[in-house]
Design an enzyme around this catalytic site. Structure first.
Site, mmCIF file in Angstrom:
data_model
loop_
_atom_site.group_PDB
_atom_site.id
_atom_site.type_symbol
_atom_site.label_atom_id
_atom_site.label_comp_id
_atom_site.label_asym_id
_atom_site.label_seq_id
_atom_site.Cartn_x
_atom_site.Cartn_y
_atom_site.Cartn_z
ATOM 1 N N CYS A 50 0.905 -13.961 -1.016
ATOM 2 C CA CYS A 50 1.214 -13.651 -2.264
ATOM 3 C C CYS A 50 2.439 -12.855 -2.645
ATOM 4 O O CYS A 50 3.070 -12.749 -3.693
ATOM 5 C CB CYS A 50 -0.168 -12.638 -3.171
ATOM 6 S SG CYS A 50 -0.362 -11.080 -2.176
ATOM 7 N N ARG A 52 5.317 -12.955 -0.509
ATOM 8 C CA ARG A 52 6.389 -13.562 0.399
ATOM 9 C C ARG A 52 6.215 -15.038 0.726
ATOM 10 O O ARG A 52 5.172 -15.583 0.835
ATOM 11 C CB ARG A 52 6.656 -12.789 1.396
ATOM 12 C CG ARG A 52 5.680 -13.041 2.730
ATOM 13 C CD ARG A 52 6.048 -12.094 3.958
ATOM 14 N NE ARG A 52 5.762 -10.536 3.512
ATOM 15 C CZ ARG A 52 6.923 -9.795 3.516
ATOM 16 N NH1 ARG A 52 8.042 -10.157 3.721
ATOM 17 N NH2 ARG A 52 6.792 -8.449 3.240
ATOM 18 N N ALA A 199 -14.133 -16.465 -5.166
ATOM 19 C CA ALA A 199 -14.983 -16.026 -4.039
ATOM 20 C C ALA A 199 -14.304 -16.092 -2.915
ATOM 21 O O ALA A 199 -14.999 -16.299 -1.924
ATOM 22 C CB ALA A 199 -16.244 -16.579 -4.372
ATOM 23 N N GLY A 200 -13.081 -16.087 -2.754
ATOM 24 C CA GLY A 200 -12.388 -15.885 -1.501
ATOM 25 C C GLY A 200 -12.185 -14.732 -0.628
ATOM 26 O O GLY A 200 -13.000 -13.648 -0.874
ATOM 27 N N MET A 202 -9.767 -12.643 -0.473
ATOM 28 C CA MET A 202 -9.208 -11.353 -1.317
ATOM 29 C C MET A 202 -10.315 -10.841 -2.182
ATOM 30 O O MET A 202 -10.575 -9.807 -2.267
ATOM 31 C CB MET A 202 -7.933 -11.821 -2.410
ATOM 32 C CG MET A 202 -7.097 -12.534 -1.416
ATOM 33 S SD MET A 202 -6.059 -11.058 -0.859
ATOM 34 C CE MET A 202 -4.954 -10.365 -1.970
#
Length: 433
Positions: A50, A52, A199-200, A202
């Site tokens: 997220c 780079r 719902a991953g 992260m």
């Protein structure tokens, strides 16, 4: 052969630029194939997170290799080169090696010392190997970089505490809610009506940190509701109400705090959408998706505060001073790992000479052995022949051991090249000019 890295990060580009160069997992293979087709690129690997997008490559010629990678990034992002190039960085050789090791150790992260980057570097290594885009040089570099990341986390305190994008997002929520109530600090989220979209991995981290900050109930939305239910099952002591993404508008209206973290390639929440929603509370959106899940124009809504990953800097700066002190110790460990890799890489310069020396001596051994055996006559048994064969091989190995060890040992480039020239001249390994 040269090692280079070309990319951009939170240090060089805002999220509206980074999201155009975010390569999702399902597109990594195709991107690696596209880059590998280029004859100037010998090995290549991609790191996409997220914060780079970095492309590491072994290239024939530095400037041509870097230009080829920049051309790929321009085509992929559909951004004019003149607009994209100011946000790109490149490192070469030793600097590229050091950069990857610092990235792996969390020393270049927005949240200094965050742990998720190490698993992302491991994934980069795995994808490169699975797609056969990496070879002995990058595989060794990636492996050494993972070792550097592990060593920093095991031998320093850099990785202790809440250090991740998800934890920073939760702390940002605490900070902003506290400011609404005149509190200069982090407050409990117990009374907030929390909605998590996605719902991953992260989202899993978000829920973990929300729980630790006082949240005991929340709503979880996902396109695949079964996946949301499975994630909720991992938090039996939390009251998690799972809903389909089709019910997004209704659940936004019932919430006071919304976190979004999906793999959507385009925003699915914009100002036009939220203006149609009847809000029951003042609302805070915190979007940690890249590409963003929430359009920038939502910030213009009178009753909504909207934040993205670039806004996490406010939280990060609160505890950076302490981590900067630990980072100096970590950088020393990283530099040690860099030296180990560079010494190994430099030693490869000796391999062609060593192989030629072995080959020439093996040819002499076979010729002289054949002469000796032919004079021994038919009475010389097969067993005796094997003994003599082993004897001659052992003699050659003993002769080669010391010079080969010396050639492979750590030394400056000038010293190694001087040694190689001496060996080449003494054993006539190259034709005289």
């Amino acid at each position: 052969m040269h090692i280079v890295v070309v990319g951009l990060s939170h240090r060089t580009a805002p999220v509206e630029v980074r999201e155009k160069l975010s390569i999702p997992d399902q597109s990594i293979s195709e991107s690696l194939k596209t880059l590998s087709i280029n004859s100037d690129i010998l090995e290549v690997s991609i790191l996409s997170t997220c914060n780079r997008l970095e492309i590491y490559a072994l290239v024939k010629e530095i400037n041509i290799g870097i230009s080829s990678i920049k051309e790929f990034l321009t085509d992929y992002s559909s951004v004019n080169f003149e607009d994209l190039n100011p946000h790109l960085f490149d490192f070469r050789q030793e600097e590229a090696v050091l950069h990857l090791m610092k990235v792996s150790a969390g020393l270049d992260s927005l949240v200094l010392g965050e742990g998720q980057i190490l698993s992302q570097v491991k994934k980069m290594m795995r994808l490169g190997q699975e797609n056969q885009s990496t070879g002995p040089i990058l595989n060794r570099l990636l492996s050494q970089s993972v070792s550097a990341g592990k060593k920093v986390r095991s031998e320093t305190n850099l990785g202790t505490g809440a250090v991740s994008i998800s934890s920073a997002a939760v702390e940002l929520a605490q900070l902003k809610i506290g400011q609404d109530h005149g509190v200069d600090g982090l407050v409990s989220l117990k009374s907030e009506k929390v909605l998590v979209v996605g719902a991953g991995r992260m989202s899993r981290l978000l829920i973990t940190h929300l729980k630790s900050k006082g949240c005991n109930r929340l709503t979880l939305l996902n396109r695949n509701i079964e996946r949301a239910v499975n994630l909720a099952g991992d938090f039996p002591d939390l009251e998690i109400n799972c809903k389909s993404l089709n019910e997004l508008d209704k659940n936004i209206s019932l919430s006071s705090l919304v976190f979004t973290s999906t793999a959507s390639e385009k925003p699915f929440i914009d100002l036009a959408r939220v203006e149609k929603i009847s809000l029951n509370n003042k609302l805070k959106f915190i979007d940690i998706g890249v590409p963003r899940n929430i359009s920038n124009d939502v910030k213009h809504h009178a009753f909504i505060e909207s934040f993205d990953v670039d806004d996490l800097e406010e939280v990060v700066s609160r505890n950076q001073e302490f981590r900067q002190k630990i980072a100096k110790e970590a950088e020393s460990l990283v530099k040690d790992e860099r030296i180990i890799f560079l010494e190994w890489w430099a030693s490869l310069e000796a391999v062609p000479v060593i192989n030629k020396l072995r080959s020439d001596l093996e040819l002499i051994r076979k010729e002289e052995l054949q002469k000796a055996l032919s004079r021994m006559g038919p009475d010389f048994s097969a067993r005796e022949r094997k003994v003599v064969e082993a004897l001659t091989k052992g003699i050659i190995n003993k002769i080669l051991h010391t010079p080969v060890t010396k050639l492979r040992s750590p030394q400056s480039r000038d010293e190694r090249q001087a040694s190689l020239k001496i060996v080449e001249k003494l054993f006539s390994l190259v034709d005289d000019e």
